[in-house]
Scaffold this motif. Structure first.
Motif, short mmCIF file in Angstrom:
data_model
loop_
_atom_site.label_atom_id
_atom_site.label_comp_id
_atom_site.label_asym_id
_atom_site.label_seq_id
_atom_site.Cartn_x
_atom_site.Cartn_y
_atom_site.Cartn_z
N ASN A 95 44.80 70.53 66.04
CA ASN A 95 45.00 70.37 64.59
C ASN A 95 44.65 68.94 64.16
O ASN A 95 45.51 68.13 63.82
N VAL A 96 43.35 68.62 64.21
CA VAL A 96 42.84 67.31 63.82
C VAL A 96 41.71 67.53 62.82
O VAL A 96 40.82 68.36 63.06
N SER A 97 41.73 66.82 61.69
CA SER A 97 40.67 66.96 60.69
C SER A 97 39.51 66.02 61.01
O SER A 97 39.71 64.94 61.58
N PHE A 98 38.29 66.44 60.65
CA PHE A 98 37.07 65.69 61.00
C PHE A 98 36.31 65.31 59.73
O PHE A 98 36.25 66.08 58.77
N ILE A 99 35.70 64.12 59.76
CA ILE A 99 34.75 63.69 58.74
C ILE A 99 33.55 63.11 59.48
O ILE A 99 33.71 62.23 60.34
N SER A 100 32.37 63.59 59.15
CA SER A 100 31.17 63.14 59.85
C SER A 100 30.90 61.67 59.57
O SER A 100 31.00 61.21 58.43
N ALA A 101 30.53 60.92 60.61
CA ALA A 101 30.23 59.49 60.45
C ALA A 101 29.04 59.29 59.52
O ALA A 101 29.01 58.34 58.72
N SER A 102 28.05 60.16 59.62
CA SER A 102 26.88 60.03 58.74
C SER A 102 27.26 60.23 57.28
O SER A 102 26.74 59.55 56.39
N ASP A 103 28.22 61.16 57.02
CA ASP A 103 28.68 61.36 55.64
C ASP A 103 29.39 60.13 55.11
O ASP A 103 29.26 59.75 53.94
N VAL A 104 30.18 59.47 56.01
CA VAL A 104 30.88 58.25 55.60
C VAL A 104 29.88 57.14 55.28
O VAL A 104 29.98 56.45 54.25
N LEU A 105 28.87 56.97 56.14
CA LEU A 105 27.88 55.92 55.94
C LEU A 105 27.04 56.16 54.69
O LEU A 105 26.64 55.21 54.01
N ASN A 106 26.78 57.42 54.40
CA ASN A 106 25.96 57.77 53.23
C ASN A 106 26.79 57.92 51.96
O ASN A 106 26.24 58.18 50.89
N GLY A 107 28.12 57.80 52.10
CA GLY A 107 28.97 57.95 50.93
C GLY A 107 29.14 59.39 50.47
O GLY A 107 29.61 59.65 49.36
N GLN A 108 28.76 60.34 51.31
CA GLN A 108 28.83 61.75 50.92
C GLN A 108 30.13 62.39 51.44
O GLN A 108 30.11 63.27 52.29
N TYR A 109 31.22 61.90 50.96
CA TYR A 109 32.52 62.47 51.37
C TYR A 109 33.51 62.26 50.24
O TYR A 109 33.31 61.39 49.36
N ALA A 110 34.54 63.06 50.25
CA ALA A 110 35.58 62.93 49.23
C ALA A 110 36.54 61.83 49.66
O ALA A 110 37.11 61.88 50.75
N LYS A 111 36.69 60.82 48.82
CA LYS A 111 37.57 59.69 49.17
C LYS A 111 39.02 60.13 49.34
O LYS A 111 39.80 59.48 50.02
N SER A 112 39.35 61.26 48.74
CA SER A 112 40.71 61.77 48.89
C SER A 112 40.98 62.24 50.32
O SER A 112 42.13 62.45 50.70
N ALA A 113 39.92 62.39 51.10
CA ALA A 113 40.09 62.86 52.49
C ALA A 113 40.89 61.85 53.31
O ALA A 113 41.56 62.22 54.28
N PHE A 114 40.82 60.56 52.93
CA PHE A 114 41.54 59.53 53.67
C PHE A 114 42.91 59.24 53.07
O PHE A 114 43.69 58.51 53.64
N ARG A 115 43.16 59.80 51.89
CA ARG A 115 44.39 59.49 51.20
C ARG A 115 45.59 60.09 51.94
O ARG A 115 45.59 61.25 52.32
N GLY A 116 46.62 59.29 52.13
CA GLY A 116 47.82 59.78 52.81
C GLY A 116 47.72 59.80 54.32
O GLY A 116 48.67 60.18 55.00
N LYS A 117 46.58 59.36 54.85
CA LYS A 117 46.41 59.34 56.31
C LYS A 117 46.92 58.02 56.88
O LYS A 117 46.74 56.96 56.28
#
Length: 320
Positions: A95-117
């Protein structure tokens, strides 16, 4: 035996460094070490440094208890290892959530994904670029995912407790079961007694499972249970063999006694005495030997009579 430091750019930017044991092949252990022993000194692991940085407290090793971080105490075994409890999602993965490193580098991710972590682990999870390991049965995961799962388990207190005293309890259980086997009555050394022992083993197994399911406490009782079962099997086998041997010895003794009585009836008293001495001693044999001694006396063979009486006296000094 071998230490691989991180890249220089990571070392210069890191707030802290910690050891991380990479399994050689195949399987990640169920335990994760928080302090690594190197030449009689303990160094913090990567997981402990992450935990200390996240909780903003310095870690303190408490022998016989575990690791203390501020007001929180994490119970470990004697090797300062923790056991993260399995936490799987609906897909049967950790039960671990994933965000692709390439999406982070390209800014293609929802910033809310890190909220509360509380923390994020950066690591390689693609099967094409890293070796995956088998954990919890058929669950396959990367080492980075395992570290994230372990950190999450510690922060949320989802751990299986294996205290420093578990080994002592295990050894004490073996000693108590050994005393139980030693004091086992002869009537319970057969299959009836083994049924009772099997019931005790089932109770111990259920106690171990219930402690794990209800209280997250892992008390290793498999070794005492195996000791109990195999120990009783050996006792049962010995009891059966001894009973068979005793039965054969009784039959042989009866045969020798009857042969001695026949020889006595034929007047061959010396041979009768030789055969009677091969019998195991009981009241019936004592009576036969006493009558043989009287027969020697009637024949005025007093030396032989005294030999018979001396033999009787060695077995039962107060007989007649």
């Amino acid at each position: 035996s071998q230490i691989r430091p991180p890249l220089d750019v990571f070392q210069q930017a890191a707030a802290q460094l910690g050891f991380m044991s990479i399994p050689a092949a195949g399987r990640i252990p169920i335990a994760e070490s928080l302090a690594v022993l190197v030449q009689e000194k303990r160094y913090p692991s990567f997981l402990l440094q992450m935990l200390s940085h996240t909780l903003k407290d310095e870690a303190l090793l408490v022998p016989g208890e575990g690791i203390k971080l501020g007001d929180r105490v994490f119970i470990t075994n004697a090797e300062y290892e923790v056991f993260p409890r399995p936490a799987l999602n609906e897909n049967g993965e950790l039960n671990v959530s994933f965000i692709s490193a390439s999406d982070v580098l390209n800014g293609q991710y929802a910033k809310s994904a890190f909220r509360g972590k509380t923390a994020a682990i950066i690591g390689v999870t693609s099967q094409a670029h890293t070796r995956l390991f088998n954990v919890y049965g058929d669950v396959v995961t990367s080492h980075a995912t395992w570290i994230a799962h372990s950190l999450n388990a510690m922060l949320s207190d989802q751990m299986i407790s294996n205290s420093v005293w578990s080994v002592g309890i295990q050894r004490a259980a073996i000693v108590l079961l050994a005393i139980y086997l030693l004091l086992l009555p002869a009537k319970l050394r057969g299959w009836v007694g083994f049924s009772i022992t099997a019931l005790v083993a089932v109770i111990l197994i259920n106690v171990s499972v219930l402690l794990l399911l209800l209280s997250n406490i892992w008390q290793p009782l498999v070794l005492p249970i195996l000791f109990l079962l195999f120990g009783h099997l050996l006792i049962t086998a010995h009891h059966k063999a001894y009973s068979a041997f005793k039965s054969l010895r009784t039959e042989a003794a009866n045969a020798y006694r009857e042969l001695g009585l026949n020889l006595q009836a034929q007047g061959r008293l010396d041979q009768a005495f030789n055969y009677m001495r091969k019998c195991s001693m009981d009241k019936k044999l004592l009576e036969c030997l006493y009558n043989l001694g009287l027969e020697f006396e009637r024949r005025r063979q007093f030396h032989q009579a005294v030999s018979v009486y001396d033999y009787i006296a060695k077995k039962d000094e107060g007989y007649k």
